[in-house]
Write a protein that holds these residues in place. Sequence first.
Motif, PDB file in Angstrom:
ATOM      1  N   GLN A   1     -56.252  -4.045 -43.134  1.00  0.00           N
ATOM      2  CA  GLN A   1     -56.668  -3.979 -44.284  1.00  0.00           C
ATOM      3  C   GLN A   1     -56.827  -5.343 -44.947  1.00  0.00           C
ATOM      4  O   GLN A   1     -55.860  -6.488 -44.813  1.00  0.00           O
ATOM      5  CB  GLN A   1     -55.658  -3.418 -44.958  1.00  0.00           C
ATOM      6  CG  GLN A   1     -56.160  -3.122 -46.720  1.00  0.00           C
ATOM      7  CD  GLN A   1     -55.368  -2.315 -47.343  1.00  0.00           C
ATOM      8  OE1 GLN A   1     -55.716  -1.857 -48.487  1.00  0.00           O
ATOM      9  NE2 GLN A   1     -54.016  -2.065 -47.256  1.00  0.00           N
TER      10      GLN A   1
ATOM     11  N   ASP B   1     -53.284  -7.284 -44.070  1.00  0.00           N
ATOM     12  CA  ASP B   1     -52.321  -6.500 -43.331  1.00  0.00           C
ATOM     13  C   ASP B   1     -52.658  -6.733 -41.809  1.00  0.00           C
ATOM     14  O   ASP B   1     -53.824  -6.203 -41.660  1.00  0.00           O
ATOM     15  CB  ASP B   1     -52.588  -4.931 -43.530  1.00  0.00           C
ATOM     16  CG  ASP B   1     -51.859  -4.588 -44.919  1.00  0.00           C
ATOM     17  OD1 ASP B   1     -51.066  -5.289 -45.336  1.00  0.00           O
ATOM     18  OD2 ASP B   1     -52.202  -3.416 -45.488  1.00  0.00           O
TER      19      ASP B   1
ATOM     20  N   HIS C   1     -46.926  -3.000 -39.464  1.00  0.00           N
ATOM     21  CA  HIS C   1     -47.864  -4.171 -39.635  1.00  0.00           C
ATOM     22  C   HIS C   1     -46.997  -5.049 -40.463  1.00  0.00           C
ATOM     23  O   HIS C   1     -46.064  -5.094 -41.037  1.00  0.00           O
ATOM     24  CB  HIS C   1     -49.033  -3.564 -40.601  1.00  0.00           C
ATOM     25  CG  HIS C   1     -48.781  -3.096 -41.795  1.00  0.00           C
ATOM     26  ND1 HIS C   1     -47.949  -2.192 -42.337  1.00  0.00           N
ATOM     27  CD2 HIS C   1     -49.186  -3.822 -42.834  1.00  0.00           C
ATOM     28  CE1 HIS C   1     -48.108  -2.160 -43.806  1.00  0.00           C
ATOM     29  NE2 HIS C   1     -48.748  -3.066 -44.295  1.00  0.00           N
TER      30      HIS C   1
ATOM     31  N   HIS D   1     -47.648  -7.294 -43.814  1.00  0.00           N
ATOM     32  CA  HIS D   1     -48.432  -7.718 -45.047  1.00  0.00           C
ATOM     33  C   HIS D   1     -48.190  -8.843 -45.518  1.00  0.00           C
ATOM     34  O   HIS D   1     -47.043  -9.522 -45.637  1.00  0.00           O
ATOM     35  CB  HIS D   1     -47.887  -6.851 -46.223  1.00  0.00           C
ATOM     36  CG  HIS D   1     -48.503  -7.090 -47.529  1.00  0.00           C
ATOM     37  ND1 HIS D   1     -49.480  -6.190 -48.111  1.00  0.00           N
ATOM     38  CD2 HIS D   1     -48.199  -8.105 -48.504  1.00  0.00           C
ATOM     39  CE1 HIS D   1     -49.811  -6.545 -49.204  1.00  0.00           C
ATOM     40  NE2 HIS D   1     -48.884  -7.662 -49.736  1.00  0.00           N
TER      41      HIS D   1
ATOM     42  N   SER E   1     -54.258  -0.311 -50.617  1.00  0.00           N
ATOM     43  CA  SER E   1     -53.250  -0.703 -51.267  1.00  0.00           C
ATOM     44  C   SER E   1     -53.153  -2.336 -51.629  1.00  0.00           C
ATOM     45  O   SER E   1     -52.406  -2.689 -52.174  1.00  0.00           O
ATOM     46  CB  SER E   1     -51.752  -0.597 -50.519  1.00  0.00           C
ATOM     47  OG  SER E   1     -51.828  -1.515 -49.162  1.00  0.00           O
ATOM     48  N   HIS E   2     -54.505  -2.684 -51.579  1.00  0.00           N
ATOM     49  CA  HIS E   2     -54.842  -4.084 -51.881  1.00  0.00           C
ATOM     50  C   HIS E   2     -55.738  -4.199 -52.852  1.00  0.00           C
ATOM     51  O   HIS E   2     -56.676  -5.079 -53.209  1.00  0.00           O
ATOM     52  CB  HIS E   2     -55.437  -4.784 -50.854  1.00  0.00           C
ATOM     53  CG  HIS E   2     -54.379  -5.054 -49.605  1.00  0.00           C
ATOM     54  ND1 HIS E   2     -54.650  -5.713 -48.334  1.00  0.00           N
ATOM     55  CD2 HIS E   2     -52.950  -4.672 -49.453  1.00  0.00           C
ATOM     56  CE1 HIS E   2     -53.658  -5.707 -47.450  1.00  0.00           C
ATOM     57  NE2 HIS E   2     -52.585  -5.144 -48.280  1.00  0.00           N
TER      58      HIS E   2
END
Length: 195
Positions: free
Chosen positions: A54, A69, A156, A158, A61-62
């Motif tokens: 991501q 990510d 992952h 972040h 979620s960003h």
Amino acid sequence: MQYLFFSFLIICIFIFSSCYTSKMYSRASFPHHTDTSFVYRLPVLNKNKVYVSQGYYGVFSHRRIFALDFRLKMNTPVCAARSGIVVGTEWKHNRGGATRKWIDKANYVEIKHDDGTWASYWHLQYNGVIVKNGDRVEVGQLIGYSGNTGFSTMPHLHFELWGIDEMGYKTFPSFFYVSGKRRILQGGRSYRIIP
Ligand SMILES: [Zn+2]
């Protein structure tokens, strides 16, 4: 015939949206206090190839943050992307989940850089932090191990760069050295430090 038309339409939308997003990323605006001449190191070992699952402003979620990510298997070494002082750590959480109720259950390391900006490294594994508050860390130094703690659906890392200005907390994008060149990383692509 109708089926063909809709397939064509969907392909057009896909091509258009990917062009648009890559344009948006490459023109990402840098907050004025950011030193854009600094080029960050991928937060992994030299030999590791990493997939960005991501990217900046990613829809999962960003949505309003410049965060990346990196998809990493459990227990992958995580290294400092820039030198600084460790100002925050958490290591005692051992679970994660796909909803926001898990957001404060992530293990992490926070590093303050010499220019007053910070980097956050989230979702580290249980007991997977090997630095402590006050430590000076150098770029490339091992700081912990990846995991799946907090608001996370798969293992992952972040990674988020941020600063505080008159408007408050603000994330910002950055360049990374990949394959010997300076790049803004894109979601859906893989990168490596050394070609
Ligand atoms: Zn993220």
